[in-house]
Structures are given as structure tokens and as C-alpha cells.
Design a protein around this motif. Structure first.
Motif: not given
Length: 161
Positions: A110-113, A144, A147-148
């Protein structure tokens, strides 16, 4: 799929449904929280072929296994600038492929959290390290954009192990 709801006076509520292959299933929800799972005889909706009684806790566990999407509980009193950042609680369900695996495994997908904490049995581990092993029943608190957070939740629940 159609689910039929029938009040059962003095007992609770009964639900029945037909599967895609024609099997008829039922759930009897008793007033005290007990749940009975019922399998009806093929072609005979009045004959119970098998039944299984579950306590409220057991019913919750089975529901988590059957439901493939985690519910994200937003911590609204901590949210700031809704468009920019949110803080959410993401449960580790019984069906999660990350149950028993280190936090680094899910974060790698995952990205963004940012994982802020993990709550287990009423205790909070703040800033858990990548080696922190997740367990069914844990609640992962992340920050985050929405969406993330949604992507993190889907990976935690649905990713191939």
C-alpha cells in the motif's frame, strides 16, 4: 439473491435465502442474540436437514469470515481537512490473509497511509514497527487520504497471501 424475512413470535426473526444452485438456507435470530444456521432439505422448505446453533460471539466470527469487505470506522473527531487527511480504524478480520503476518507485509502493498497504532485486546501499541505481527481482532489505526485508506483496507482483507 432474495432474502425473505419472517417474524417468529416469541423467538425472534427468521431469514431464508436460496443459493445459486437451489439450496435453501436459513438464519434464525433469537432475541437473546443466539443464531441458528439452518439448511433445508432439497426441494422441501419445511424439512430441516441440518442446523447449527451459534453464540453471539460465534455468529460474529462467522459473519467476518463470510463478509469479504472490512468496515472502516472513521475517527471523525480526529479528522482535519477531510479532503487532505483522515484517521480511520481498519479491523483485521478472521478472513484477512495478513492474520499472523508482520505489519511490513501489508504496508509493502500500500501507499499513502501511515500506521499510527494497533489496538489489541484493549491495549494500544503506538507506532508499531514493521515486525509487529497482526492478529485477527486487531484494529489498525491509519492516517492518510480516503482513497489510500480504502486501498489499505482492501489489501488487508482481500490480498492473496
Amino acid at each position: 439473491m432474495q432474502i425473505e424475512r419472517v417474524p417468529l413470535p416469541g423467538v425472534g426473526v427468521g431469514y431464508t435465502l436460496h443459493t445459486g444452485d437451489g439450496q435453501m438456507l436459513g438464519v434464525v435470530c433469537h432475541r437473546n442474540g443466539r443464531r441458528d444456521l439452518v439448511v433445508y432439505a432439497p426441494g422441501d422448505p419445511d424439512t430441516v436437514e441440518r442446523s447449527l446453533t451459534l453464540t453471539p460471539a460465534e455468529a460474529q466470527e462467522v459473519a467476518e469470515l463470510l463478509h469479504s469487505i472490512a468496515t472502516i470506522d472513521h475517527v471523525t473527531h480526529l479528522e482535519r481537512h477531510r479532503e487532505a487527511i483522515s484517521v480511520a480504524e481498519v479491523p483485521v478480520t478472521a478472513a484477512s490473509p495478513y492474520d499472523g503476518r508482520p505489519l511490513a507485509d501489508v504496508v509493502a502493498h500500500t501507499r499513502g497511509v501511515t500506521v499510527i497504532a494497533v489496538v489489541r485486546d484493549g491495549r494500544t501499541v503506538t507506532a508499531p514497527g514493521p515486525g509487529h505481527v497482526l492478529t485477527h481482532g486487531d484494529v489498525v489505526i491509519v492516517a492518510g487520504d480516503q482513497e489510500s485508506i480504502g486501498a489499505f483496507s482492501r489489501v488487508l482483507v482481500l490480498a492473496d497471501s
